[in-house]
Design a protein around this motif. Structure first.
Motif, PDB file in Angstrom:
ATOM      1  N   ALA A 208     -53.630 -16.129 -17.045  1.00 32.20           N
ATOM      2  CA  ALA A 208     -53.201 -17.877 -17.648  1.00 32.20           C
ATOM      3  C   ALA A 208     -51.476 -17.617 -17.288  1.00 32.20           C
ATOM      4  CB  ALA A 208     -53.331 -17.836 -18.273  1.00 32.20           C
ATOM      5  N   ASP A 209     -51.078 -18.316 -17.362  1.00 33.52           N
ATOM      6  CA  ASP A 209     -49.466 -18.022 -16.948  1.00 33.52           C
ATOM      7  C   ASP A 209     -49.041 -19.694 -17.503  1.00 33.52           C
ATOM      8  OD1 ASP A 209     -46.544 -19.651 -15.463  1.00 33.52           O
ATOM      9  OD2 ASP A 209     -47.236 -17.136 -15.023  1.00 33.52           O
ATOM     10  N   ILE A 210     -48.336 -18.771 -19.043  1.00 30.24           N
ATOM     11  CA  ILE A 210     -47.969 -19.724 -19.804  1.00 30.24           C
ATOM     12  C   ILE A 210     -46.357 -20.347 -20.263  1.00 30.24           C
ATOM     13  CG2 ILE A 210     -47.514 -20.786 -22.050  1.00 30.24           C
ATOM     14  CD1 ILE A 210     -50.131 -18.158 -22.263  1.00 30.24           C
ATOM     15  N   ARG A 211     -45.411 -21.316 -19.360  1.00 28.37           N
ATOM     16  CA  ARG A 211     -43.828 -21.490 -19.446  1.00 28.37           C
ATOM     17  C   ARG A 211     -44.320 -22.705 -20.531  1.00 28.37           C
ATOM     18  NH1 ARG A 211     -42.435 -19.794 -13.504  1.00 28.37           N
ATOM     19  NH2 ARG A 211     -44.415 -18.617 -12.989  1.00 28.37           N
ATOM     20  N   ILE A 212     -42.644 -22.738 -21.459  1.00 26.18           N
ATOM     21  CA  ILE A 212     -42.182 -23.362 -22.447  1.00 26.18           C
ATOM     22  C   ILE A 212     -41.104 -23.417 -22.021  1.00 26.18           C
ATOM     23  CG2 ILE A 212     -41.840 -23.506 -23.807  1.00 26.18           C
ATOM     24  CD1 ILE A 212     -43.824 -21.478 -25.528  1.00 26.18           C
ATOM     25  N   TYR A 213     -40.382 -24.850 -21.352  1.00 24.43           N
ATOM     26  CA  TYR A 213     -39.597 -26.036 -21.209  1.00 24.43           C
ATOM     27  C   TYR A 213     -38.362 -26.725 -22.173  1.00 24.43           C
ATOM     28  CZ  TYR A 213     -41.410 -24.936 -16.653  1.00 24.43           C
ATOM     29  OH  TYR A 213     -41.313 -23.976 -15.295  1.00 24.43           O
ATOM     30  N   LYS A 214     -37.580 -26.982 -22.406  1.00 22.35           N
ATOM     31  CA  LYS A 214     -37.320 -27.974 -23.348  1.00 22.35           C
ATOM     32  C   LYS A 214     -37.398 -29.080 -22.676  1.00 22.35           C
ATOM     33  CE  LYS A 214     -34.175 -27.740 -25.416  1.00 22.35           C
ATOM     34  NZ  LYS A 214     -34.286 -28.069 -27.163  1.00 22.35           N
ATOM     35  N   ASP A 215     -37.993 -30.421 -23.385  1.00 23.67           N
ATOM     36  CA  ASP A 215     -38.848 -31.287 -23.338  1.00 23.67           C
ATOM     37  C   ASP A 215     -37.567 -32.394 -22.531  1.00 23.67           C
ATOM     38  OD1 ASP A 215     -38.518 -33.553 -25.671  1.00 23.67           O
ATOM     39  OD2 ASP A 215     -36.886 -32.933 -25.274  1.00 23.67           O
ATOM     40  N   ASP A 216     -35.479 -31.849 -22.184  1.00 18.55           N
ATOM     41  CA  ASP A 216     -34.523 -32.598 -21.751  1.00 18.55           C
ATOM     42  C   ASP A 216     -34.263 -32.583 -20.623  1.00 18.55           C
ATOM     43  OD1 ASP A 216     -33.249 -29.781 -22.268  1.00 18.55           O
ATOM     44  OD2 ASP A 216     -32.028 -31.097 -23.582  1.00 18.55           O
ATOM     45  N   PHE A 217     -35.289 -31.837 -20.121  1.00 21.27           N
ATOM     46  CA  PHE A 217     -34.991 -31.429 -18.017  1.00 21.27           C
ATOM     47  C   PHE A 217     -34.138 -29.781 -18.083  1.00 21.27           C
ATOM     48  CE2 PHE A 217     -37.182 -35.233 -18.457  1.00 21.27           C
ATOM     49  CZ  PHE A 217     -38.195 -35.044 -17.866  1.00 21.27           C
ATOM     50  N   SER A 218     -33.763 -29.892 -19.474  1.00 23.66           N
ATOM     51  CA  SER A 218     -32.381 -28.464 -18.969  1.00 23.66           C
ATOM     52  C   SER A 218     -33.433 -26.717 -19.172  1.00 23.66           C
ATOM     53  CB  SER A 218     -31.521 -28.541 -20.263  1.00 23.66           C
ATOM     54  OG  SER A 218     -32.969 -27.965 -21.489  1.00 23.66           O
ATOM     55  N   GLY A 219     -34.162 -26.872 -18.661  1.00 29.41           N
ATOM     56  CA  GLY A 219     -34.802 -26.115 -18.393  1.00 29.41           C
ATOM     57  C   GLY A 219     -36.116 -25.301 -19.184  1.00 29.41           C
ATOM     58  N   MET A 220     -36.505 -23.820 -17.809  1.00 29.85           N
ATOM     59  CA  MET A 220     -37.461 -23.575 -19.105  1.00 29.85           C
ATOM     60  C   MET A 220     -36.541 -22.433 -19.607  1.00 29.85           C
ATOM     61  SD  MET A 220     -39.991 -20.838 -17.534  1.00 29.85           S
ATOM     62  CE  MET A 220     -38.715 -19.780 -16.733  1.00 29.85           C
ATOM     63  N   VAL A 221     -37.230 -22.189 -21.651  1.00 31.33           N
ATOM     64  CA  VAL A 221     -37.094 -21.042 -22.372  1.00 31.33           C
ATOM     65  C   VAL A 221     -38.116 -19.467 -23.012  1.00 31.33           C
ATOM     66  CG1 VAL A 221     -35.531 -23.057 -23.480  1.00 31.33           C
ATOM     67  CG2 VAL A 221     -37.844 -22.756 -23.776  1.00 31.33           C
ATOM     68  N   ARG A 222     -38.913 -20.601 -21.776  1.00 30.52           N
ATOM     69  CA  ARG A 222     -39.882 -18.953 -22.232  1.00 30.52           C
ATOM     70  C   ARG A 222     -40.488 -18.544 -21.363  1.00 30.52           C
ATOM     71  NH1 ARG A 222     -37.104 -18.179 -25.804  1.00 30.52           N
ATOM     72  NH2 ARG A 222     -37.052 -18.265 -28.186  1.00 30.52           N
ATOM     73  N   HIS A 223     -41.251 -17.498 -20.706  1.00 33.71           N
ATOM     74  CA  HIS A 223     -42.123 -17.728 -19.832  1.00 33.71           C
ATOM     75  C   HIS A 223     -43.241 -16.641 -20.125  1.00 33.71           C
ATOM     76  CE1 HIS A 223     -43.053 -16.231 -15.678  1.00 33.71           C
ATOM     77  NE2 HIS A 223     -44.287 -16.545 -15.921  1.00 33.71           N
ATOM     78  N   TYR A 224     -44.395 -16.598 -20.391  1.00 34.46           N
ATOM     79  CA  TYR A 224     -45.199 -15.480 -20.871  1.00 34.46           C
ATOM     80  C   TYR A 224     -46.955 -15.141 -19.590  1.00 34.46           C
ATOM     81  CZ  TYR A 224     -42.576 -15.471 -25.292  1.00 34.46           C
ATOM     82  OH  TYR A 224     -41.425 -15.989 -25.562  1.00 34.46           O
ATOM     83  N   LYS A 225     -47.180 -14.113 -19.652  1.00 32.22           N
ATOM     84  CA  LYS A 225     -48.689 -13.713 -19.379  1.00 32.22           C
ATOM     85  C   LYS A 225     -49.398 -14.272 -20.834  1.00 32.22           C
ATOM     86  CE  LYS A 225     -48.323 -13.371 -14.467  1.00 32.22           C
ATOM     87  NZ  LYS A 225     -49.452 -14.571 -14.001  1.00 32.22           N
ATOM     88  N   TYR A 226     -50.581 -14.206 -20.436  1.00 32.26           N
ATOM     89  CA  TYR A 226     -50.950 -14.563 -21.778  1.00 32.26           C
ATOM     90  C   TYR A 226     -51.942 -12.945 -22.345  1.00 32.26           C
ATOM     91  CZ  TYR A 226     -55.141 -15.205 -24.742  1.00 32.26           C
ATOM     92  OH  TYR A 226     -55.512 -14.886 -26.109  1.00 32.26           O
ATOM     93  N   SER A 227     -51.885 -12.382 -21.476  1.00 35.00           N
ATOM     94  CA  SER A 227     -51.903 -10.704 -21.988  1.00 35.00           C
ATOM     95  C   SER A 227     -51.215 -10.400 -22.482  1.00 35.00           C
ATOM     96  CB  SER A 227     -52.756  -9.805 -20.687  1.00 35.00           C
ATOM     97  OG  SER A 227     -51.268 -10.226 -19.638  1.00 35.00           O
ATOM     98  N   GLU A 228     -49.826 -11.124 -22.816  1.00 40.84           N
ATOM     99  CA  GLU A 228     -48.288 -10.398 -22.584  1.00 40.84           C
ATOM    100  C   GLU A 228     -47.593 -11.336 -23.798  1.00 40.84           C
ATOM    101  OE1 GLU A 228     -46.984  -8.305 -18.478  1.00 40.84           O
ATOM    102  OE2 GLU A 228     -45.949  -9.707 -19.339  1.00 40.84           O
ATOM    103  N   LEU A 229     -48.471 -12.249 -24.293  1.00 41.62           N
ATOM    104  CA  LEU A 229     -48.257 -13.533 -25.427  1.00 41.62           C
ATOM    105  C   LEU A 229     -47.765 -12.077 -26.704  1.00 41.62           C
ATOM    106  CD1 LEU A 229     -47.775 -16.196 -25.367  1.00 41.62           C
ATOM    107  CD2 LEU A 229     -50.026 -16.482 -26.431  1.00 41.62           C
ATOM    108  N   PRO A 230     -46.474 -12.672 -26.823  1.00 39.90           N
ATOM    109  CA  PRO A 230     -46.709 -12.274 -28.486  1.00 39.90           C
ATOM    110  C   PRO A 230     -47.075 -12.566 -29.734  1.00 39.90           C
ATOM    111  CG  PRO A 230     -44.174 -13.534 -27.994  1.00 39.90           C
ATOM    112  CD  PRO A 230     -45.469 -13.156 -26.380  1.00 39.90           C
ATOM    113  N   GLU A 231     -47.427 -11.626 -31.217  1.00 41.71           N
ATOM    114  CA  GLU A 231     -47.701 -12.844 -31.928  1.00 41.71           C
ATOM    115  C   GLU A 231     -47.165 -13.888 -32.376  1.00 41.71           C
ATOM    116  OE1 GLU A 231     -49.319 -12.411 -36.315  1.00 41.71           O
ATOM    117  OE2 GLU A 231     -48.703 -10.356 -35.273  1.00 41.71           O
ATOM    118  N   LYS A 232     -45.919 -14.444 -31.935  1.00 39.75           N
ATOM    119  CA  LYS A 232     -45.077 -15.419 -32.845  1.00 39.75           C
ATOM    120  C   LYS A 232     -43.762 -15.840 -32.047  1.00 39.75           C
ATOM    121  CE  LYS A 232     -46.331 -14.358 -37.883  1.00 39.75           C
ATOM    122  NZ  LYS A 232     -46.944 -13.463 -37.356  1.00 39.75           N
ATOM    123  N   ILE A 233     -43.340 -16.668 -31.658  1.00 39.54           N
ATOM    124  CA  ILE A 233     -42.447 -16.982 -30.477  1.00 39.54           C
ATOM    125  C   ILE A 233     -41.815 -18.433 -31.763  1.00 39.54           C
ATOM    126  CG2 ILE A 233     -41.562 -18.005 -28.558  1.00 39.54           C
ATOM    127  CD1 ILE A 233     -44.593 -18.152 -28.212  1.00 39.54           C
TER     128      ILE A 233
END
Length: 604
Positions: free
Chosen positions: A53-78
Motif C-alpha cells: 500500500a502507498d500512502i500519501r499525505i497532502y495539504k488540503d490547500d493544494f500546496s503539495g504533498m507533505v508525506r509519502h510512505y509505503k505501509y511496510s515503512e510507516l513510522p509509529e507516529k507522524i
C-alpha cells in the motif's frame, strides 16, 4: 457483502506520555496510522496488499504533498503542523513500481479522506480503499461457436496505455479482466477476429468511450443472420455502468489546483481546479483573474472537464512579466447560486522580448566601409550598440563593396525609413545567396565557402514570428554542389526560418553566444532543426516566385513555432533568412531578391 480493501484509522493528538518522555512540537499534532484489510477477492493476499500500500499525505490547500510512505515503512507516529490534510491510499497492482496495466487477476484499490490536525487535540478518520480497476467482461454467445471455426478471439485494450491489452478466447468467455485507469478519458477498444465456417476471415471493431475505474463494462457477442448477410451483433448490457464492488464515495475538496511552471507562458497560462461534482454544476465552473493589486475581475468561459472532478481553462490575452491572481467560481446544484471559493493563487507570466533592430533602422560601417552592419556603437540604445544580426557580406565583399549581398533599402519598405534587402549574386567565381541571420560570420575558406556561427542567447517562449516580406526571383542559373534533385531551370526559393533550442556550443562547435557552427564546405555540419535533438521549437516558410505564383509584392507572413516539447526553456534563438534556400550549396538564381521589414515575435 462489502468487498473493500483497506480501512485506515488516523488519530491526531498531542503525545504527552511521561513514560516515553516525548512531547509534541509546539503547534503540531501527531498522526497514528493503523491499517487493516476488509474482505477481498484479490490475487494478492491481505498481507501483500498491506505491504504494498502507498500512502500519501497532502495539504488540503493544494500546496503539495507533505508525506509519502509505503505501509511496510510507516513510522509509529507522524508529526504534522496543525492544519487541514488529505490522506490518499493506493494499493494492489497500481501501487507497484512497474504495474501491469492489464491483468486477468490483479486488481487495484484507491481511497481518500480529509482530516484536520489541531495542536493538542485528537481526531480520527477512516479511509476506505475500494476496487478501482476498469473491468472488462466479454462473453461469446453459442451462435459464435456454431458459425466460426475454432480459434476466434476478441481483444480489448486500454486506449491510453500502449500494450495494455487482454485477448478473450472461448476459454475466457465471461471472465473479468482488470485495467489500471490511466490518462485523460480512456476508452476500451475491442476487436473481434475469426474465420467463418465457410473459410472467410471476419473482423469487427468498436470502442467504449470514457470508461472509469470501479466499473464493469460487459460486451456480449452474438452471431445473427440479417437479410442473407452475416454480421456480428454486439450487445452491451443495460448494466454498462454498473458499479463493481461497493464504492465508497471519495469526497473531492473543491478548490484551485496547482499550475505547472511550464504551463505559464508569456501571455497565457492554464488554470486547474478540483470540484466536488455531487455539490456543484459541471457545466458552470469558471475562473476569474486580474492583474495583482487591481480591483476588477475578468471571467473565463466555462472550464473544461478534464477528468472526474478535475477542470481546467486556458487564460490568455495577458501581459508579459506581469503577476496575475485568479480564483475559482462554482455553481451550487441545490439552488443554482454561485459561490466564490475561498483562496486565490498567483502566477507571473514570462517575459516577451522582441528581437533587436527589428525594422533594420540602425546601420553602420563599423565592421567595414565595404558593407553595412545592422548595429551602431554610437547608438543611444544599448541594445543597438552591438551586433545581433549578421550576414555574409564579410565574405562577398572581399573583392569590393559592389558585391554586397545584404543592405538597407530606403526606397522599398513597410515600416520606418528602410527595409533590408537580401540579394543573391555571382561573386567572381562563386554564387552567394543574399542572407541575414542572428549570429556572426566566421571566415571565408578560400573560394570554397565559409563558416557561420548561428544563434543568440534567448530564454523566452514565443509562439510565432511575424514579418513583412517581398520576393523577386527567377530560375536557377547557378548550380554548385547540390543538393540532389535540384537542377538548372528550377525556380529559386527563399528560406525563412526560426528555431529555439538548448544547443551546447561544445557539441555544435560554436561559442557561448552563437553555439551552432556551420561550415558550408562540410554538409555534416548542417543542422536539420526539424529533427535535431536540442531543438525545442521550429518554424519555416518557403517562398517561391514562379510564373503562377508571384510574390513580388509586400506580404505579411506569420511562421508558427512547432514545439517539440513544452517542458523545457530555450537557451538560444536561431533566425535565418536567405534569398536562395540552396545557397549553402552555392545553388540559386543570381537575380533573386528578398526584402524584409518589421520582424516581430508573437506570444499569443
Amino acid at each position: 457483502m462489502k468487498k473493500t480493501f483497506a480501512i485506515i484509522t488516523i488519530a491526531a493528538a498531542a503525545i504527552m506520555s511521561c513514560q516515553k518522555q516525548q512531547t509534541t512540537p509546539e503547534g503540531e499534532g501527531a498522526l497514528v496510522l493503523s491499517v487493516s484489510t476488509g474482505e477481498t477477492k484479490a490475487a494478492m493476499t491481505s498481507d501483500e496488499l498491506l505491504a504494498n500500500a502507498d500512502i500519501r499525505i497532502y495539504k488540503d490547500d493544494f500546496s503539495g504533498m507533505v508525506r509519502h510512505y509505503k505501509y511496510s515503512e510507516l513510522p509509529e507516529k507522524i508529526y504534522l503542523p496543525s492544519g487541514g490534510y488529505r490522506v490518499d491510499v493506493l494499493a494492489g497492482e497500481a501501487a507497484k513500481e512497474t504495474p501491469a496495466y492489464a491483468s486477468w487477476e490483479q486488481k487495484s484499490y484507491k481511497g481518500s479522506k480529509t482530516v484536520t490536525i489541531a495542536a493538542g487535540a485528537s481526531e480520527s478518520i477512516t479511509v476506505v480503499a475500494s476496487m478501482n480497476s476498469i473491468v472488462s467482461n466479454i462473453s461469446f454467445d453459442e451462435s459464435v461457436d456454431n458459425y466460426f471455426q475454432a480459434g476466434y478471439t476478441c481483444s480489448v485494450s486500454l486506449s491510453t496505455v500502449e500494450g495494455a491489452s487482454l485477448s478473450y478466447s472461448k476459454t475466457e468467455s465471461g471472465a473479468d479482466g482488470y485495467f489500471i485507469p490511466s490518462g485523460f478519458e480512456p476508452s476500451l477498444d475491442w476487436t473481434f477476429s475469426g474465420t467463418l465456417t465457410s473459410g472467410e476471415s471476419f473482423t469487427k471493431s468498436g470502442k467504449i468511450e470514457t470508461v472509469e475505474g470501479g466499473k464493469r463494462y460487459r460486451l456480449a457477442l452474438k452471431y445473427v443472420e440479417k437479410n442473407g448477410l452475416l454480421d456480428v451483433e454486439i450487445l452491451v448490457d443495460d448494466t454498462l455502468n454498473e458499479v463493481y464492488d461497493d464504492i465508497i464515495f471519495v469526497p473531492v475538496s473543491t478548490g484551485l489546483a496547482s499550475t505547472g511552471k511550464y504551463e505559464v507562458w508569456g501571455t497565457k497560462f492554464t488554470a486547474y481546479a478540483d470540484v466536488d461534482e455531487n455539490e456543484y454544476d459541471q457545466s458552470k465552473v469558471y475562473f476569474e483573474y486580474r492583474p495583482a493589486g487591481t480591483d476588477e475581475w475578468t471571467r473565463t468561459v466555462a472550464a473544461t472537464r478534464v477528468g472526474e472532478g478535475s477542470y481546467s481553462a486556458l487564460i490568455s490575452g495577458l501581459a508579459g512579466e506581469t503577476e496575475y491572481e485568479y480564483r475559482l467560481v462554482v455553481t451550487n446544484l441545490a439552488d443554482g447560486s454561485e459561490e466564490i471559493v475561498d483562496g486565490t493563487k498567483t502566477v507571473t507570466t514570462e517575459a516577451t522580448p522582441q528581437v533587436p533592430n527589428s525594422s533594420f533602422e540602425t546601420v553602420s560601417h563599423d565592421e567595414s566601409s565595404n558593407y553595412y552592419s545592422f548595429y551602431d556603437p554610437s547608438s543611444s540604445d544599448h541594445e543597438l550598440q552591438t551586433k545581433w544580426w549578421c550576414s555574409g557580406n564579410k565574405g562577398s565583399t572581399t573583392v569590393g563593396s559592389s558585391y554586397q549581398i545584404t543592405y538597407p533599402d530606403t526606397g522599398d519598405k513597410k515600416d520606418g525609413n528602410q527595409s533590408v534587402c537580401l540579394e543573391s549574386r555571382y561573386v567572381i567565381v562563386k554564387f552567394a545567396a543574399g542572407n541575414l541571420f542572428c549570429g556572426r560570420f566566421g571566415e571565408t575558406i578560400g573560394t570554397s565557402g565559409g563558416t557561420v556561427y548561428f544563434g543568440r542567447p534567448f530564454t523566452a517562449r514565443p509562439t510565432a514570428m511575424r514579418f513583412w516580406a517581398k520576393y523577386s526571383s527567377g530560375k536557377i542559373n547557378r548550380v554548385g554542389n547540390g543538393p540532389a534533385g535540384v537542377q538548372s531551370g528550377d525556380y529559386d526559393k527563399a528560406s525563412l526560418r526560426i528555431a529555439l533550442g538548448t544547443w551546447d556550443y561544445k557539441k555544435y562547435g560554436g561559442d557561448a553566444n552563437s553555439p551552432i557552427l556551420v561550415n558550408t564546405t562540410k554538409e555534416s555540419t548542417f543542422v536539420d532543426y526539424s529533427t535535431d535533438e536540442s531543438t525545442i521549437a521550429f518554424g519555416e516558410k518557403i517562398l517561391t516566385a514562379d510564373a503562377e505564383n508571384s510574390t513580388n509584392v509586400w506580404q505579411q507572413i506569420t511562421i508558427p513555432l512547432d514545439y517539440k516539447t513544452t517542458t523545457a526553456y530555450p537557451t538560444h534563438i536561431m533566425i535565418a533568412f536567405a534569398a536562395s534556400m540552396y545557397g549553402d550549396y552555392f545553388t540559386g538564381c543570381d537575380s533573386s531578391k528578398l526584402w524584409l521589414d518589421k520582424v516581430e515575435l508573437l506570444y499569443e
